[in-house]
Design a protein around this motif. Sequence first.
Motif, PDB file in Angstrom:
ATOM      1  N   LEU A   1     -10.514   2.493  -4.039  1.00  0.00           N
ATOM      2  CA  LEU A   1     -10.204   3.665  -3.400  1.00  0.00           C
ATOM      3  C   LEU A   1      -8.774   3.945  -3.807  1.00  0.00           C
ATOM      4  O   LEU A   1      -7.867   3.072  -3.896  1.00  0.00           O
ATOM      5  CB  LEU A   1     -10.595   3.616  -1.952  1.00  0.00           C
ATOM      6  CG  LEU A   1     -12.238   3.425  -1.603  1.00  0.00           C
ATOM      7  CD1 LEU A   1     -12.466   3.254  -0.160  1.00  0.00           C
ATOM      8  CD2 LEU A   1     -12.963   4.755  -2.144  1.00  0.00           C
ATOM      9  N   THR A   2      -8.440   5.673  -3.579  1.00  0.00           N
ATOM     10  CA  THR A   2      -7.022   5.881  -3.527  1.00  0.00           C
ATOM     11  C   THR A   2      -6.673   6.191  -2.110  1.00  0.00           C
ATOM     12  O   THR A   2      -7.413   6.824  -1.356  1.00  0.00           O
ATOM     13  CB  THR A   2      -7.127   7.212  -4.492  1.00  0.00           C
ATOM     14  OG1 THR A   2      -7.546   7.071  -5.901  1.00  0.00           O
ATOM     15  CG2 THR A   2      -5.733   7.784  -4.348  1.00  0.00           C
ATOM     16  N   VAL A   3      -5.567   5.834  -1.808  1.00  0.00           N
ATOM     17  CA  VAL A   3      -4.958   5.870  -0.507  1.00  0.00           C
ATOM     18  C   VAL A   3      -4.529   7.278  -0.358  1.00  0.00           C
ATOM     19  O   VAL A   3      -3.790   7.888  -1.318  1.00  0.00           O
ATOM     20  CB  VAL A   3      -3.734   4.845  -0.488  1.00  0.00           C
ATOM     21  CG1 VAL A   3      -3.022   5.044   0.852  1.00  0.00           C
ATOM     22  CG2 VAL A   3      -4.292   3.229  -0.460  1.00  0.00           C
TER      23      VAL A   3
ATOM     24  N   ILE B   1       0.613  -1.229   0.072  1.00  0.00           N
ATOM     25  CA  ILE B   1      -0.203   0.077  -0.016  1.00  0.00           C
ATOM     26  C   ILE B   1       0.943   1.338  -0.086  1.00  0.00           C
ATOM     27  O   ILE B   1       1.736   1.349   0.915  1.00  0.00           O
ATOM     28  CB  ILE B   1      -0.837  -0.220   1.315  1.00  0.00           C
ATOM     29  CG1 ILE B   1      -1.775  -1.217   1.176  1.00  0.00           C
ATOM     30  CG2 ILE B   1      -1.876   1.502   1.116  1.00  0.00           C
ATOM     31  CD1 ILE B   1      -2.765  -1.356   2.238  1.00  0.00           C
ATOM     32  N   VAL B   2       0.566   1.969  -1.054  1.00  0.00           N
ATOM     33  CA  VAL B   2       1.297   3.286  -1.312  1.00  0.00           C
ATOM     34  C   VAL B   2       0.547   4.559  -1.193  1.00  0.00           C
ATOM     35  O   VAL B   2      -0.616   4.349  -1.560  1.00  0.00           O
ATOM     36  CB  VAL B   2       2.464   3.367  -2.350  1.00  0.00           C
ATOM     37  CG1 VAL B   2       3.327   2.126  -2.117  1.00  0.00           C
ATOM     38  CG2 VAL B   2       1.765   3.261  -3.872  1.00  0.00           C
ATOM     39  N   ASP B   3       1.108   5.689  -1.020  1.00  0.00           N
ATOM     40  CA  ASP B   3       0.245   7.085  -0.984  1.00  0.00           C
ATOM     41  C   ASP B   3      -0.124   6.995  -2.444  1.00  0.00           C
ATOM     42  O   ASP B   3       0.748   6.864  -3.402  1.00  0.00           O
ATOM     43  CB  ASP B   3       1.384   8.311  -0.690  1.00  0.00           C
ATOM     44  CG  ASP B   3       1.474   8.240   1.098  1.00  0.00           C
ATOM     45  OD1 ASP B   3       0.963   7.384   1.520  1.00  0.00           O
ATOM     46  OD2 ASP B   3       2.440   8.928   1.168  1.00  0.00           O
ATOM     47  N   LYS B   4      -1.179   7.717  -2.663  1.00  0.00           N
ATOM     48  CA  LYS B   4      -1.929   7.810  -4.005  1.00  0.00           C
ATOM     49  C   LYS B   4      -2.086   6.433  -4.896  1.00  0.00           C
ATOM     50  O   LYS B   4      -2.301   6.553  -6.051  1.00  0.00           O
ATOM     51  CB  LYS B   4      -1.063   8.743  -4.680  1.00  0.00           C
ATOM     52  CG  LYS B   4      -0.766  10.105  -4.233  1.00  0.00           C
ATOM     53  CD  LYS B   4      -2.159  10.829  -3.565  1.00  0.00           C
ATOM     54  CE  LYS B   4      -1.691  12.032  -2.821  1.00  0.00           C
ATOM     55  NZ  LYS B   4      -1.218  11.889  -1.479  1.00  0.00           N
TER      56      LYS B   4
ATOM     57  N   SER C   1      -3.769   2.378  -5.369  1.00  0.00           N
ATOM     58  CA  SER C   1      -5.049   1.910  -5.318  1.00  0.00           C
ATOM     59  C   SER C   1      -5.153   1.032  -4.275  1.00  0.00           C
ATOM     60  O   SER C   1      -4.143   0.087  -4.112  1.00  0.00           O
ATOM     61  CB  SER C   1      -5.185   1.130  -6.833  1.00  0.00           C
ATOM     62  OG  SER C   1      -5.473   2.371  -7.869  1.00  0.00           O
ATOM     63  N   ILE C   2      -6.268   0.735  -3.409  1.00  0.00           N
ATOM     64  CA  ILE C   2      -6.692  -0.236  -2.610  1.00  0.00           C
ATOM     65  C   ILE C   2      -8.120  -0.636  -2.868  1.00  0.00           C
ATOM     66  O   ILE C   2      -8.942   0.403  -3.082  1.00  0.00           O
ATOM     67  CB  ILE C   2      -6.347   0.137  -1.364  1.00  0.00           C
ATOM     68  CG1 ILE C   2      -6.630  -1.025  -0.035  1.00  0.00           C
ATOM     69  CG2 ILE C   2      -7.264   1.361  -0.618  1.00  0.00           C
ATOM     70  CD1 ILE C   2      -5.595  -2.080  -0.206  1.00  0.00           C
ATOM     71  N   THR C   3      -8.284  -1.933  -2.525  1.00  0.00           N
ATOM     72  CA  THR C   3      -9.991  -2.250  -2.595  1.00  0.00           C
ATOM     73  C   THR C   3     -10.562  -2.466  -1.119  1.00  0.00           C
ATOM     74  O   THR C   3      -9.791  -3.507  -0.693  1.00  0.00           O
ATOM     75  CB  THR C   3      -9.868  -3.582  -3.523  1.00  0.00           C
ATOM     76  OG1 THR C   3      -9.405  -3.286  -4.763  1.00  0.00           O
ATOM     77  CG2 THR C   3     -11.698  -3.867  -3.730  1.00  0.00           C
TER      78      THR C   3
END
Length: 212
Positions: free
Chosen positions: A142-144, A129-132, A134-136
């Motif tokens: 959604l955007t982190v 998981i990184v800034d900007k 994607s994550i579900t």
Amino acid sequence: MFTGIIEEIGTIRGIKRGNRSVVLEVQAKKVLEDLHVGDSIATNGVCLTVISFANGSFCADVMPETMQRSNLGELHVGDRVNLERALTLNGRLGGHIVSGHVDGLGKIVGRENAIWIMISAPAELLRYIVDKGSITIDGISLTVVAVTDTGFTVSIIPHTQDETTLVQKKIGDVVNLENDVIAKYVEKLMRPTAPAEPKGGLTLDFLLANGF
């Protein structure tokens, strides 16, 4: 394959527990359009196969392991779930590539004004998981916004608030997480690999074994 763009919110109409699987009955409308037995529907981000449909609902088998490794195991009759049909080749990829295979669970640990939601996650998921990026979350692309050592934050726009169940979640609720599949492939390709062993041909070991 899915996009993480939720088509509608369904309602759990029935949960039938058997010896080998659990059958979920989900009340829906839009995802039933042009539906066929064998089609895939992401339910809170879990890819389920339709085994039957009638009277405004569809049924899907869920394996016991899936119930344990996702928040589907916490569902009760009347609960609402995010639904998305599988992507068609002529459709728009409005979110990101989502497989419908949950990588793990997160927990809502904070929220501000129903817009900012903070979620804790295990280290094995946070590494992807990184800034900007994607994550579900429960099937929602959604955007982190930010990442810490223990979790991450997402921002929920008004449309997502209206069309998904996420803002109805409370602090302490568990959510399904699926990492961006591209990150996992990149990690695999970047791992050092052992040099390939020679196949066939004349080798020193062959010569020694045959008396040379």
